[in-house]
Design a protein around this motif. Structure first.
Motif, PDB file in Angstrom:
ATOM      1  N   LYS A  65       0.864  -1.177   0.000  1.00 44.91           N
ATOM      2  CA  LYS A  65       0.000   0.000   0.000  1.00 44.91           C
ATOM      3  C   LYS A  65       0.906   1.234   0.000  1.00 44.91           C
ATOM      4  CE  LYS A  65      -3.848   2.185   2.477  1.00 44.91           C
ATOM      5  NZ  LYS A  65      -4.788   2.082   3.635  1.00 44.91           N
ATOM      6  N   LEU A  66       0.614   2.183  -0.905  1.00 45.70           N
ATOM      7  CA  LEU A  66       1.449   3.370  -1.050  1.00 45.70           C
ATOM      8  C   LEU A  66       0.541   4.590  -1.185  1.00 45.70           C
ATOM      9  CD1 LEU A  66       4.205   4.744  -1.508  1.00 45.70           C
ATOM     10  CD2 LEU A  66       3.975   4.200  -3.938  1.00 45.70           C
ATOM     11  N   LEU A  83       6.792  -2.747  -9.072  1.00 43.72           N
ATOM     12  CA  LEU A  83       6.120  -2.918  -7.766  1.00 43.72           C
ATOM     13  C   LEU A  83       4.946  -3.875  -7.959  1.00 43.72           C
ATOM     14  CD1 LEU A  83       6.152   0.823  -6.587  1.00 43.72           C
ATOM     15  CD2 LEU A  83       7.814  -0.978  -6.083  1.00 43.72           C
ATOM     16  N   LEU A  86       2.027  -4.315  -5.360  1.00 41.87           N
ATOM     17  CA  LEU A  86       1.263  -3.158  -4.936  1.00 41.87           C
ATOM     18  C   LEU A  86      -0.237  -3.371  -5.215  1.00 41.87           C
ATOM     19  CD1 LEU A  86       1.804  -0.326  -3.733  1.00 41.87           C
ATOM     20  CD2 LEU A  86       1.790   0.558  -6.068  1.00 41.87           C
ATOM     21  N   LEU A  89      -2.938   2.218  -4.251  1.00 46.81           N
ATOM     22  CA  LEU A  89      -2.114   3.356  -4.661  1.00 46.81           C
ATOM     23  C   LEU A  89      -2.969   4.613  -4.660  1.00 46.81           C
ATOM     24  CD1 LEU A  89       0.525   4.569  -5.743  1.00 46.81           C
ATOM     25  CD2 LEU A  89      -0.194   3.907  -8.041  1.00 46.81           C
TER      26      LEU A  89
END
Length: 331
Positions: A65-66, A83, A86, A89
């Motif tokens: 999680k970004l 990534l 992921l 986002l």
């Protein structure tokens, strides 16, 4: 801030598997320090002044999680698709107009927020709204499909470019082969022409040698023919006539021999007289008569000289009188 201090401060930001770096007034992401914390799967970088992500950021493959919302991002790294794990986002409120083609490789992405970005029309239509959980999930799905289409188009364009480059390369190779073939043919033709030239020169030399060998034979045959036709007799008669025309050498006459003997005798007398006159032999008995004869000869020569001069004077006066009488008679 030193590396150890920064690492220690990052540790203070970790809670379980989450690191919260929001509201830290960051202008760049501390990627090297973040790479040390591989157990961190949730990273919050929201509410900072980050304008770009370094390429090394794409090596943080442990992220799930970004959150990059409320930054100044104008673009994302080309290798963002690395990534692969992921799932969430958040890119809300940035300055993004497009996404990298590798975005389509984020196959695990389930949630995406692209609101408040100056997206281009096609990407904005694909993203739609993200006002709730359902819309954000749909945004992730639709954007992945859109980026996958862009990837396919890019692949087709790349394939076309490669095919075009291959075709151009083939054309260049074909032109090169044609040029080499023409050059080879030209060299072959030049060699053939040179060989033909040498052959003609050789034939000319052989023909000249044959003519040189045949010429004496022709001359002999012509001589034989002339003899048969009677030209030899004419030639012999012409030779005889030439022999007749050549005057025979005059034979020495008796008078000439006597005159030469007289001259030799006179020369001997003069030499003897000179020897007697100029050396000590003038008192000898042999030289006395020679000296007297020489004296008499000199006296006689002087007398003859006077007579000759008188004769010449008479002749000149006679000629003068004759010329004057001739001029008088003409007048």
């Amino acid at each position: 801030m030193s590396k150890n201090t920064k690492a220690w401060s990052l540790k203070d930001k970790i809670s379980d598997n989450e690191m919260d770096l929001s509201l830290c007034n960051l202008t760049e992401v501390p990627v090297k320090e973040l790479a040390l914390f591989t157990k961190v799967t949730i990273l919050d970088l929201s509410c900072n002044n980050i304008t770009s992500l370094p390429p090394e950021f794409c090596n943080l493959t442990h992220l799930v999680k970004l959150d990059l919302s409320k930054n100044q991002l104008t673009c994302l790294p080309d290798d963002l698709g690395n990534l692969a794990g992921l799932q969430h986002l958040d890119l809300y409120n940035n300055k993004l107009s497009s996404l990298p083609i590798s975005f389509c490789q984020l196959r695990s992405l389930k949630w995406l927020d692209l609101k408040d970005n100056p997206l281009d029309a096609n990407l904005a239509n694909a993203a739609g709204d993200c006002l709730d959980e359902k819309q954000c999930k749909k945004c992730a799905t639709m954007v992945l499909k859109h980026m996958l289409l862009l990837q396919e188009e890019a692949d087709r364009a790349r394939e076309k470019r490669l095919l075009r480059e291959k075709a151009l390369e083939k054309k260049r190779e074909a032109k090169k082969r044609d040029r080499e073939a023409r050059e080879k043919e030209a060299r072959k033709r030049e060699k053939a022409e040179e060989k033909e030239k040498r052959r003609k020169e050789y034939n000319a030399q052989m023909a000249a040698a044959a003519v040189a060998q045949e010429q004496p034979k022709k001359w002999n045959e012509e001589k034989k023919t002339k003899k048969k036709n009677g030209q030899v007799s004419v030639t012999s008669s012409s030779k005889k006539s030439r022999a007749v025309t050549v005057a025979p050498k005059p034979r020495r006459s008796l008078l000439g021999v006597i005159f030469k003997m007289f001259l030799l005798l006179l020369l001997g007398v003069v030499v003897a007289a000179a020897v007697c006159r100029l050396t000590e032999l003038r008192r000898e008995d042999v030289c006395v008569p020679l000296g007297a004869a020489l004296d008499r000869g000199l006296v006689w020569a002087r007398e003859q000289e006077v007579a000759v001069r008188r004769l010449l004077g008479d002749l000149s006066s006679a000629v003068k009188d004759f010329l004057e009488s001739m001029q008088t008679s003409k007048s």
